[in-house]
Design a protein around this motif. Structure first.
Motif, PDB file in Angstrom:
ATOM      1  N   PRO A  66      78.617 111.662  37.658  1.00  0.00           N
ATOM      2  CA  PRO A  66      78.425 112.995  37.083  1.00  0.00           C
ATOM      3  C   PRO A  66      77.219 113.679  37.730  1.00  0.00           C
ATOM      4  O   PRO A  66      76.149 113.073  37.824  1.00  0.00           O
ATOM      5  CB  PRO A  66      78.147 112.712  35.599  1.00  0.00           C
ATOM      6  CG  PRO A  66      78.591 111.313  35.370  1.00  0.00           C
ATOM      7  CD  PRO A  66      78.499 110.597  36.670  1.00  0.00           C
ATOM      8  N   PRO A  67      77.382 114.903  38.197  1.00  0.00           N
ATOM      9  CA  PRO A  67      76.266 115.606  38.825  1.00  0.00           C
ATOM     10  C   PRO A  67      75.255 116.047  37.778  1.00  0.00           C
ATOM     11  O   PRO A  67      75.581 116.102  36.589  1.00  0.00           O
ATOM     12  CB  PRO A  67      76.931 116.812  39.487  1.00  0.00           C
ATOM     13  CG  PRO A  67      78.156 117.063  38.672  1.00  0.00           C
ATOM     14  CD  PRO A  67      78.609 115.727  38.146  1.00  0.00           C
ATOM     15  N   PRO A  68      74.040 116.368  38.210  1.00  0.00           N
ATOM     16  CA  PRO A  68      73.083 116.925  37.250  1.00  0.00           C
ATOM     17  C   PRO A  68      73.572 118.296  36.788  1.00  0.00           C
ATOM     18  O   PRO A  68      74.280 118.978  37.523  1.00  0.00           O
ATOM     19  CB  PRO A  68      71.796 117.050  38.067  1.00  0.00           C
ATOM     20  CG  PRO A  68      72.227 117.094  39.488  1.00  0.00           C
ATOM     21  CD  PRO A  68      73.501 116.322  39.581  1.00  0.00           C
ATOM     22  N   THR A  69      73.222 118.694  35.593  1.00  0.00           N
ATOM     23  CA  THR A  69      73.590 120.027  35.117  1.00  0.00           C
ATOM     24  C   THR A  69      72.661 121.055  35.742  1.00  0.00           C
ATOM     25  O   THR A  69      71.568 120.715  36.227  1.00  0.00           O
ATOM     26  CB  THR A  69      73.459 120.119  33.590  1.00  0.00           C
ATOM     27  OG1 THR A  69      72.075 119.958  33.249  1.00  0.00           O
ATOM     28  CG2 THR A  69      74.288 119.031  32.890  1.00  0.00           C
ATOM     29  N   ALA A  70      73.085 122.302  35.683  1.00  0.00           N
ATOM     30  CA  ALA A  70      72.244 123.384  36.204  1.00  0.00           C
ATOM     31  C   ALA A  70      70.908 123.416  35.466  1.00  0.00           C
ATOM     32  O   ALA A  70      69.856 123.658  36.065  1.00  0.00           O
ATOM     33  CB  ALA A  70      72.966 124.724  36.059  1.00  0.00           C
ATOM     34  N   ALA A  71      70.965 123.119  34.162  1.00  0.00           N
ATOM     35  CA  ALA A  71      69.725 123.124  33.376  1.00  0.00           C
ATOM     36  C   ALA A  71      68.782 122.012  33.830  1.00  0.00           C
ATOM     37  O   ALA A  71      67.562 122.209  33.912  1.00  0.00           O
ATOM     38  CB  ALA A  71      70.059 122.966  31.890  1.00  0.00           C
ATOM     39  N   GLN A  72      69.346 120.842  34.150  1.00  0.00           N
ATOM     40  CA  GLN A  72      68.500 119.729  34.629  1.00  0.00           C
ATOM     41  C   GLN A  72      67.855 120.077  35.965  1.00  0.00           C
ATOM     42  O   GLN A  72      66.664 119.839  36.174  1.00  0.00           O
ATOM     43  CB  GLN A  72      69.337 118.449  34.769  1.00  0.00           C
ATOM     44  CG  GLN A  72      69.653 117.775  33.445  1.00  0.00           C
ATOM     45  CD  GLN A  72      70.544 116.560  33.644  1.00  0.00           C
ATOM     46  OE1 GLN A  72      71.518 116.611  34.386  1.00  0.00           O
ATOM     47  NE2 GLN A  72      70.205 115.464  32.977  1.00  0.00           N
ATOM     48  N   VAL A  73      68.656 120.631  36.857  1.00  0.00           N
ATOM     49  CA  VAL A  73      68.134 120.997  38.180  1.00  0.00           C
ATOM     50  C   VAL A  73      67.019 122.035  38.031  1.00  0.00           C
ATOM     51  O   VAL A  73      65.956 121.926  38.651  1.00  0.00           O
ATOM     52  CB  VAL A  73      69.265 121.533  39.085  1.00  0.00           C
ATOM     53  CG1 VAL A  73      68.690 122.107  40.385  1.00  0.00           C
ATOM     54  CG2 VAL A  73      70.262 120.435  39.394  1.00  0.00           C
ATOM     55  N   ASP A  74      67.259 122.988  37.148  1.00  0.00           N
ATOM     56  CA  ASP A  74      66.252 124.024  36.920  1.00  0.00           C
ATOM     57  C   ASP A  74      64.961 123.420  36.356  1.00  0.00           C
ATOM     58  O   ASP A  74      63.857 123.758  36.779  1.00  0.00           O
ATOM     59  CB  ASP A  74      66.828 125.073  35.957  1.00  0.00           C
ATOM     60  CG  ASP A  74      65.867 126.233  35.755  1.00  0.00           C
ATOM     61  OD1 ASP A  74      65.569 126.913  36.762  1.00  0.00           O
ATOM     62  OD2 ASP A  74      65.389 126.426  34.620  1.00  0.00           O
ATOM     63  N   LEU A  75      65.137 122.503  35.414  1.00  0.00           N
ATOM     64  CA  LEU A  75      63.982 121.841  34.795  1.00  0.00           C
ATOM     65  C   LEU A  75      63.165 121.078  35.850  1.00  0.00           C
ATOM     66  O   LEU A  75      61.934 121.145  35.881  1.00  0.00           O
ATOM     67  CB  LEU A  75      64.493 120.878  33.711  1.00  0.00           C
ATOM     68  CG  LEU A  75      63.520 120.361  32.676  1.00  0.00           C
ATOM     69  CD1 LEU A  75      62.868 121.508  31.919  1.00  0.00           C
ATOM     70  CD2 LEU A  75      64.249 119.431  31.704  1.00  0.00           C
ATOM     71  N   ILE A  76      63.860 120.357  36.705  1.00  0.00           N
ATOM     72  CA  ILE A  76      63.160 119.589  37.746  1.00  0.00           C
ATOM     73  C   ILE A  76      62.378 120.540  38.660  1.00  0.00           C
ATOM     74  O   ILE A  76      61.204 120.322  38.950  1.00  0.00           O
ATOM     75  CB  ILE A  76      64.160 118.758  38.594  1.00  0.00           C
ATOM     76  CG1 ILE A  76      64.783 117.645  37.743  1.00  0.00           C
ATOM     77  CG2 ILE A  76      63.456 118.154  39.815  1.00  0.00           C
ATOM     78  CD1 ILE A  76      65.933 116.917  38.425  1.00  0.00           C
ATOM     79  N   ARG A  77      63.040 121.627  39.068  1.00  0.00           N
ATOM     80  CA  ARG A  77      62.423 122.487  40.089  1.00  0.00           C
ATOM     81  C   ARG A  77      61.335 123.392  39.539  1.00  0.00           C
ATOM     82  O   ARG A  77      60.399 123.740  40.258  1.00  0.00           O
ATOM     83  CB  ARG A  77      63.503 123.328  40.768  1.00  0.00           C
ATOM     84  CG  ARG A  77      64.437 122.434  41.574  1.00  0.00           C
ATOM     85  CD  ARG A  77      65.482 123.226  42.306  1.00  0.00           C
ATOM     86  NE  ARG A  77      66.447 122.306  42.900  1.00  0.00           N
ATOM     87  CZ  ARG A  77      67.517 122.686  43.580  1.00  0.00           C
ATOM     88  NH1 ARG A  77      67.766 123.980  43.748  1.00  0.00           N
ATOM     89  NH2 ARG A  77      68.334 121.789  44.086  1.00  0.00           N
ATOM     90  N   THR A  78      61.463 123.762  38.276  1.00  0.00           N
ATOM     91  CA  THR A  78      60.467 124.713  37.764  1.00  0.00           C
ATOM     92  C   THR A  78      59.407 124.054  36.897  1.00  0.00           C
ATOM     93  O   THR A  78      58.275 124.512  36.848  1.00  0.00           O
ATOM     94  CB  THR A  78      61.135 125.831  36.934  1.00  0.00           C
ATOM     95  OG1 THR A  78      61.795 125.234  35.807  1.00  0.00           O
ATOM     96  CG2 THR A  78      62.148 126.604  37.758  1.00  0.00           C
ATOM     97  N   ARG A  79      59.749 122.958  36.210  1.00  0.00           N
ATOM     98  CA  ARG A  79      58.803 122.381  35.259  1.00  0.00           C
ATOM     99  C   ARG A  79      58.300 120.995  35.666  1.00  0.00           C
ATOM    100  O   ARG A  79      57.105 120.724  35.651  1.00  0.00           O
ATOM    101  CB  ARG A  79      59.458 122.285  33.866  1.00  0.00           C
ATOM    102  CG  ARG A  79      59.738 123.631  33.201  1.00  0.00           C
ATOM    103  CD  ARG A  79      58.625 124.025  32.229  1.00  0.00           C
ATOM    104  NE  ARG A  79      58.131 122.877  31.480  1.00  0.00           N
ATOM    105  CZ  ARG A  79      58.734 122.343  30.416  1.00  0.00           C
ATOM    106  NH1 ARG A  79      59.845 122.865  29.957  1.00  0.00           N
ATOM    107  NH2 ARG A  79      58.207 121.305  29.796  1.00  0.00           N
ATOM    108  N   ILE A  80      59.234 120.125  36.005  1.00  0.00           N
ATOM    109  CA  ILE A  80      58.845 118.717  36.189  1.00  0.00           C
ATOM    110  C   ILE A  80      58.191 118.487  37.552  1.00  0.00           C
ATOM    111  O   ILE A  80      57.175 117.809  37.656  1.00  0.00           O
ATOM    112  CB  ILE A  80      60.077 117.788  36.026  1.00  0.00           C
ATOM    113  CG1 ILE A  80      60.640 117.916  34.608  1.00  0.00           C
ATOM    114  CG2 ILE A  80      59.715 116.347  36.344  1.00  0.00           C
ATOM    115  CD1 ILE A  80      61.937 117.162  34.394  1.00  0.00           C
ATOM    116  N   ASP A  81      58.748 119.068  38.570  1.00  0.00           N
ATOM    117  CA  ASP A  81      58.270 118.741  39.928  1.00  0.00           C
ATOM    118  C   ASP A  81      58.290 119.962  40.838  1.00  0.00           C
ATOM    119  O   ASP A  81      58.878 119.929  41.923  1.00  0.00           O
ATOM    120  CB  ASP A  81      59.155 117.620  40.507  1.00  0.00           C
ATOM    121  CG  ASP A  81      58.595 117.033  41.799  1.00  0.00           C
ATOM    122  OD1 ASP A  81      57.356 117.022  41.954  1.00  0.00           O
ATOM    123  OD2 ASP A  81      59.395 116.582  42.631  1.00  0.00           O
TER     124      ASP A  81
END
Lengths: 299, 268
Positions: free
Chosen positions: B245-260
């Motif tokens: 299962p691919p990451p969701t758009a929300a997960q990708v957004d979270l990684i790029r803007t908040r987590i890392d």
């Protein structure tokens, strides 16, 4: 209490070639590097070293041809790769290794603390550490439950060397209130026979009395204490100074060939007779402090 | 569903699903470059993804710090950054972590290795010549044997390659499910052994015969033949083999803007 303050060279001169020596510290901090450089200056060789996770100290000994055997969990330079001279010496068969996991080496130090000849552990059952050498590890069973265990032999170091934060002249060594605690120095010290501690700072006994709960190595365990500020350099002494990244990188590069490694030892260790001469290569203590000191969290 | 994601983001999302609420997650300290991303970056990003979704109570052990404040992650990874990082508990010394491992207090751990074999045995100690003599000295053993002996869900995180996935490791640093017919039951090891192997091409479990490696899912665009071609042994294949299962758009957004946002974790 007896006065135990002495010079680094006097403390190290007590160690004969062929000794079994335990080192304190961890990968990026508080390895007894000033003491190791003094060992190299004095040419004390044929050494067996026991440690937890280590690197630069053991690598310098290997580069100088003074290491015969290493027993521990890790030798490396962390971000900066494998320990180059150690690796070369092991691969050439000039240095023997006995591998242990963290719980199994700590059990060996802990056995020494408790006056036992061995300790049982579980984690290395089924691994290739079990068959490496029956003189240090064997399978056994619990006399009560019959469960299988690895019996690991007590560390019997003749000398133990570590770098600490501050001590009085009696050898009461204190750690700061908050520090980087990823090491087992206190256990290694507790199981020692002849313990040599280098420290960043010698303080008044009165300062020790003020917070005795910070004394992690009491004077009764210590044979000699010596002042060696930046004694872990180029590694860090947490809460005192940070790691010297540029120099660790330079060290790693110097290790790329035996010739360069020898040139490094000549330039930084054999060039002068003392720890001060080593520090002078970096502009002296004041310059190092200016560049690498960190705010004391317990100040 | 997001189609714009990197393999690292996919791997982080896979790992995040394995972290349950209130889990204590063991993070290594890693080294540089790709090994740092595999050993530190992916686990930390995954833990934060899990915390943001289904596991708010999950916490990390990192560099002898218990539950460091992930909202105040250090800017650099030099020694002093770790010393000052706010955390719930700074253990007095490392043997306390070791005891926590032996008491099975860790739920999830992450393992890198120079070699992994069919039964999840790992080697981080030495590479041999064909005759068994030493060719390359590696780092040692660290606490990896403890992870495979005691942790509830050890997850191997490595890139798929012929060099790493070998029929039999040269040196068993850490015992997986079986070696030369001997199983974990022989040693009464408290933990279940490696549970998952997350790579850049596929995800494996150890539900094959006798605890052997089994392809559980393939990442988008990866074929089974490609996976087999990158391995020194032929793993079993799950009957219900799926696409990872691919990451969701929300997960990708979270990684790029908040987590890392600075790509200091998923750096390579």
């Amino acid at each position: 209490m007896k006065h135990k303050l002495t010079t680094l060279s006097d403390a190290i001169r007590r160690i004969p070639s062929g000794s079994r020596v335990a080192f304190g510290g961890n990968i990026m901090r508080r390895q007894p590097n000033a003491a190791v450089r003094e060992i190299i200056r004095q040419g004390i060789g044929d050494l067996t070293v026991y440690a937890f996770a280590t690197g630069l100290s053991v690598d310098m000994l290997a580069a100088a041809g003074l290491l015969r055997r290493y027993e521990g969990v890790y030798v490396g330079l962390f971000w900066h790769g494998l320990a180059p001279s150690f690796r070369r010496a092991v691969e050439a068969g000039r240095v023997e290794v006995r591998d242990f996991s963290e719980s199994s080496i700590v059990a060996r130090f802990q056995a020494a603390c408790s006056g036992l000849s061995f300790m049982p552990v579980k984690a290395i059952l089924g691994t290739d550490m079990m068959a490496q050498d029956p003189s240090v590890v064997m399978e056994t069973t619990c006399p009560f439950t019959g469960e299988p265990y690895a019996a690991v032999r007590a560390i019997a170091a003749e000398f133990t060397i570590m770098h600490g934060y501050r001590a009085d002249r009696f050898g009461n060594v204190q750690w700061p209130l908050a520090r980087d605690a990823d090491d087992v120095d206190q256990i290694i010290a507790r199981g020692s026979r002849r313990l040599i501690v280098t420290v960043e700072e010698i303080v008044e006994h009165e300062d020790i009395l003020r917070q005795p709960n910070l004394t992690y190595i009491p004077a009764q365990w210590v044979e000699a204490v010596a002042l060696a500020p930046f004694g872990a350099h180029p590694l860090a002494c947490d809460t005192v100074h940070d790691e010297d990244v540029d120099h660790i990188r330079a060290y790693a590069e110097a290790g790329s060939t035996p010739e360069c490694a020898r040139a490094y030892l000549d330039a930084y260790i054999h060039a002068g007779p003392s720890h001060d001469d080593y520090l002078a290569r970096f502009g002296g203590l004041a310059a190092l402090r200016e560049r690498l000191s960190v705010a004391r969290s317990d100040a | 569903m997001s189609t714009d994601y990197t393999v690292n983001e996919l791997m982080a999302a896979v790992i995040a699903r394995e972290i349950a609420d209130d889990d204590l997650v063991f993070t290594g300290v890693g080294t540089a470059g790709r090994p740092f991303t595999l050993a530190v970056g992916l686990p930390v990003v995954a833990t934060r993804l899990a915390q943001a979704a289904h596991a708010p109570g999950a916490s990390l052990y990192w560099g002898n710090l218990l539950s460091p404040d992930l909202d105040r992650m250090p800017d650099s990874w030099l020694q002093d950054s770790f010393t000052r990082w706010p955390c719930a508990s700074q253990l007095t010394e490392t043997s306390q972590k070791i005891d926590m491992l032996a008491r099975c207090r860790f739920d999830v751990s992450f393992e890198s290795a120079a070699q992994v074999d069919r039964y999840g045995n790992l080697n981080i100690t030495r590479i041999n010549h064909p005759d068994g003599s030493l060719k390359i000295r590696l780092i040692g053993c660290l606490a990896q044997p403890e992870h495979l002996a005691f942790v509830r869900k050890p997850i191997i995180v490595v890139d798929l390659s012929h060099r790493v996935f070998v029929e039999e490791v040269d040196f068993v640093t850490s015992f997986g499910h079986r070696r030369r017919g001997v199983t974990r039951e022989r040693y009464l090891l408290p933990g279940p052994g490696p549970q998952l192997c997350v790579t850049d091409k596929a995800v494996f479990d150890f539900q094959g015969e006798g605890g052997s490696m089994r392809v559980r899912s393939l990442h988008h665009g990866v074929s089974l033949d490609e996976v087999f071609g990158l391995m020194g042994f032929r793993p079993e294949v799950a009957d219900d083999l799926a696409e990872t299962p691919p990451p969701t758009a929300a997960q990708v957004d979270l990684i790029r803007t908040r987590i890392d946002p600075g790509r200091s974790l998923l750096r390579a």
